[in-house]
Design an enzyme around this catalytic site. Sequence first.
Site, PDB file in Angstrom:
ATOM      1  N   ASP A  52      -4.231 -10.466 -15.891  1.00 38.55           N
ATOM      2  CA  ASP A  52      -5.173 -11.567 -15.666  1.00 38.55           C
ATOM      3  C   ASP A  52      -6.396 -11.317 -16.553  1.00 38.55           C
ATOM      4  O   ASP A  52      -7.065 -10.293 -16.403  1.00 38.55           O
ATOM      5  CB  ASP A  52      -5.592 -11.591 -14.189  1.00 38.55           C
ATOM      6  CG  ASP A  52      -5.912 -12.991 -13.691  1.00 38.55           C
ATOM      7  OD1 ASP A  52      -5.493 -13.342 -12.578  1.00 38.55           O
ATOM      8  OD2 ASP A  52      -6.568 -13.731 -14.465  1.00 38.55           O
TER       9      ASP A  52
ATOM     10  N   ASP B 289      -1.621  -1.232  -3.871  1.00 34.08           N
ATOM     11  CA  ASP B 289      -1.951  -0.452  -5.066  1.00 34.08           C
ATOM     12  C   ASP B 289      -0.808  -0.485  -6.080  1.00 34.08           C
ATOM     13  O   ASP B 289       0.278  -1.010  -5.789  1.00 34.08           O
ATOM     14  CB  ASP B 289      -2.311   0.991  -4.675  1.00 34.08           C
ATOM     15  CG  ASP B 289      -1.260   1.622  -3.754  1.00 34.08           C
ATOM     16  OD1 ASP B 289      -1.649   2.205  -2.729  1.00 34.08           O
ATOM     17  OD2 ASP B 289      -0.059   1.445  -4.050  1.00 34.08           O
TER      18      ASP B 289
ATOM     19  N   ASP C 286       0.857  -1.187   0.000  1.00 36.61           N
ATOM     20  CA  ASP C 286       0.000   0.000   0.000  1.00 36.61           C
ATOM     21  C   ASP C 286       0.891   1.235   0.000  1.00 36.61           C
ATOM     22  O   ASP C 286       1.836   1.323   0.801  1.00 36.61           O
ATOM     23  CB  ASP C 286      -0.879  -0.025   1.261  1.00 36.61           C
ATOM     24  CG  ASP C 286      -1.654   1.278   1.446  1.00 36.61           C
ATOM     25  OD1 ASP C 286      -2.024   1.579   2.595  1.00 36.61           O
ATOM     26  OD2 ASP C 286      -1.867   1.988   0.426  1.00 36.61           O
TER      27      ASP C 286
ATOM     28  N   GLU D 274      -5.708 -20.999 -17.233  1.00 39.32           N
ATOM     29  CA  GLU D 274      -6.085 -21.722 -16.020  1.00 39.32           C
ATOM     30  C   GLU D 274      -7.147 -22.721 -16.401  1.00 39.32           C
ATOM     31  O   GLU D 274      -8.186 -22.344 -16.956  1.00 39.32           O
ATOM     32  CB  GLU D 274      -6.628 -20.771 -14.947  1.00 39.32           C
ATOM     33  CG  GLU D 274      -6.906 -21.488 -13.647  1.00 39.32           C
ATOM     34  CD  GLU D 274      -7.873 -20.774 -12.735  1.00 39.32           C
ATOM     35  OE1 GLU D 274      -8.733 -20.032 -13.235  1.00 39.32           O
ATOM     36  OE2 GLU D 274      -7.785 -20.963 -11.505  1.00 39.32           O
TER      37      GLU D 274
ATOM     38  N   ASP E  92      -4.273   3.709   2.642  1.00 39.32           N
ATOM     39  CA  ASP E  92      -5.700   3.349   2.763  1.00 39.32           C
ATOM     40  C   ASP E  92      -5.873   1.883   3.142  1.00 39.32           C
ATOM     41  O   ASP E  92      -6.998   1.370   3.207  1.00 39.32           O
ATOM     42  CB  ASP E  92      -6.443   3.672   1.452  1.00 39.32           C
ATOM     43  CG  ASP E  92      -5.978   2.811   0.276  1.00 39.32           C
ATOM     44  OD1 ASP E  92      -6.521   2.978  -0.838  1.00 39.32           O
ATOM     45  OD2 ASP E  92      -5.068   1.962   0.461  1.00 39.32           O
TER      46      ASP E  92
HETATM   47  O1  TEU Z   1     -10.339 -19.828 -10.102  1.00 42.29           O
HETATM   48  C1  TEU Z   1     -11.040 -20.886 -10.740  1.00 42.29           C
HETATM   49  C2  TEU Z   1     -11.186 -22.001  -9.893  1.00 42.29           C
HETATM   50  O2  TEU Z   1     -11.312 -23.104 -10.325  1.00 42.29           O
HETATM   51  C3  TEU Z   1     -11.173 -21.706  -8.445  1.00 42.29           C
HETATM   52  O3  TEU Z   1     -12.517 -21.520  -8.079  1.00 42.29           O
HETATM   53  C4  TEU Z   1     -10.546 -22.823  -7.775  1.00 42.29           C
HETATM   54  O4  TEU Z   1     -11.039 -24.015  -8.340  1.00 42.29           O
HETATM   55  C5  TEU Z   1     -10.911 -22.860  -6.350  1.00 42.29           C
HETATM   56  O5  TEU Z   1     -11.033 -21.568  -5.876  1.00 42.29           O
HETATM   57  C6  TEU Z   1      -9.809 -23.606  -5.664  1.00 42.29           C
HETATM   58  O6  TEU Z   1     -10.231 -23.817  -4.376  1.00 42.29           O
HETATM   59  C7  TEU Z   1     -10.328 -18.629 -10.865  1.00 42.29           C
HETATM   60  C8  TEU Z   1      -9.615 -17.559 -10.059  1.00 42.29           C
HETATM   61  O7  TEU Z   1      -8.263 -17.950  -9.866  1.00 42.29           O
HETATM   62  C9  TEU Z   1     -10.363 -17.419  -8.758  1.00 42.29           C
HETATM   63  O8  TEU Z   1      -9.676 -16.521  -7.875  1.00 42.29           O
HETATM   64  C10 TEU Z   1     -11.752 -16.907  -9.049  1.00 42.29           C
HETATM   65  O9  TEU Z   1     -12.493 -16.861  -7.841  1.00 42.29           O
HETATM   66  C11 TEU Z   1     -12.474 -17.822 -10.058  1.00 42.29           C
HETATM   67  O10 TEU Z   1     -11.668 -18.217 -11.146  1.00 42.29           O
HETATM   68  C12 TEU Z   1     -13.665 -17.096 -10.662  1.00 42.29           C
HETATM   69  O11 TEU Z   1     -13.174 -16.072 -11.512  1.00 42.29           O
END
Ligand code: TEU
Length: 558
Positions: free
Chosen positions: A98, A29, A21, A256, A25
Amino acid sequence: MTKQWWQSSVVYQVYPRSYQDSNGDGVGDLPGITQRLPYIKKLGADVVWLNPIYKSPDKDNGYDISDYRSIQPVYGTMDDFDKMLAKAHKLNLKLLMDLVVSHTSDQHEWFKQSRQSKDNPYADYYIWRDPVDGHEPNNWGSYFSGSAWTYEPKRGQYYLHLFAPGQPDLKWENPKVREEVYSLMRFWLDKGIDGFRMDVINLISKPAGLPDAPQPKGAPYGNVEPLVSDGPRLNEFLHEMNDKVLSHYDIMTVGEMPGSTPEDAIKYTGLKANELNMVFQFQHVTLSPNPDKRLGKWNDQPVKLTDLKQALSRWQTELDGKGWNSLYWNNHDQPRAVSRFATDEPKYRVLAAKMLGTTLHMMQGTPYVYEGEELGETNVHYQKLTDYEDIESINAYHQFVDTDKSVDGPTMLKYLENISRDNARTPMHWDDSENAGFTTGTPWFALNPNYQEINAKSQVDDQDSIFNYYRQLISLRHDSDLIVLGTYEELDPDDDQVFAYRRHYNGQTLLVISNFTDQTITRDYQQTQANKLLIGNYQDDQGTEIRPYETKVYQFNN
Ligand code: TEU
């Protein structure tokens, strides 16, 4: 294929709200990240991956985006972003953003309009279905508990959200949606970013007819993942994305992919696939599901080493020469590595953290270091529900304890302590001053109280620290095609104390030995014939004797 820059790179993941930070706040950031880039450079990382920093109502900590082309105000301005990117490039650090395009926020303009009626320009940007017998169109459960459907009276229909109701799924079958995504991708790529981590990108193609999902006995909803991961048109969509956007830039991409197998991954990352560079697979982080299938990942069981070895070795051997692995122990969705896969017991934590680092970084693939992992940060061991802030953890508690009554409160709190995403989201430990130097204000989330013992200031100049051990691991990778490109050979798969493997490349062999226990044991892998000991977490080498959490890497020039 010639070695690509992203194959010999190491990525450092920054969770922006918890990193640094700069204005008091209590929330991390962009200027704070900019200030800390030299630290990341000193570690030796090549790439920085930022979790989402776009405008968002923050129902899922930024994974619910309401405007893809603006910065979340609490993180700063677009000018702060431009300064951060310029500083990163000046330090020869690349920057991954992301990309969250499987869903948007329900506050995104597209969804605000889509929900109004069936005939507006955005009506078909999301997945709407009529009620069936007055109920949800199928039995799909959300990853965040409850149904994956929410009713919108204005349309008299339900909309799909695989995650929270505030995260409506985009309809990728609509070419207009795909063009909108490609346009926002170009916006950031034209600003000079170096690639994307793509959030749940293997969930974007839905199965025809949206059939019911397998429903564990006694569970209120079906388990949607086997049905929606790696859908029928995923290759087509990723190929089109590559053709229209990705192939026009010298960038890195990682998808992912919860639920994907090595066979799936080869389809998307195959050297001739022209889709993505690599995937985040989940096999090694989903090894200890609860025996009660209704409870999914929520458990307090340790991970069995033979299961871990089987999972990681499978991905090493099956992608070798056919695709590319990402290598990770933890991230913002997983508990802290040293607590989950080894031990955070003070007596062994440092040895164990170095042992885990070695085990992963000597494999084939691109390693990812999650903020604080390089310090050996641990799970936070919360004891009450009000300590938690993550939507997934809180919803799961209420679903299983209050609604389904499938587990009692104290047991569920043990499960959260072991596996909650909150374990990884406490603010970064910079030093032993108040709030670990993270903020001069009130931190948005309570820090792990062990920051006085575990922090960057106490490690950066200590040659025996975990930080400098990771720095050596990263440096070894930068100088070695044997580590980057070598083939993989697992040793003794059934050994439930030691993880040992060899790597081979151009007449050289690497032997990696890691003891995952607090026992001293003997193992003879002909290590005494090695040309040199590359790295180890003890001050000396006892040959075939392997001490508690000892790890050592030998090189043989055949
Ligand atoms: O995570 C996808 C996902 O599969 C997660 O939900 C994961 O399986 C689980 O949290 C593991 O315990 C991605 C992002 O990395 C996550 O932070 C988001 O909450 C999710 O997608 C939705 O966008």
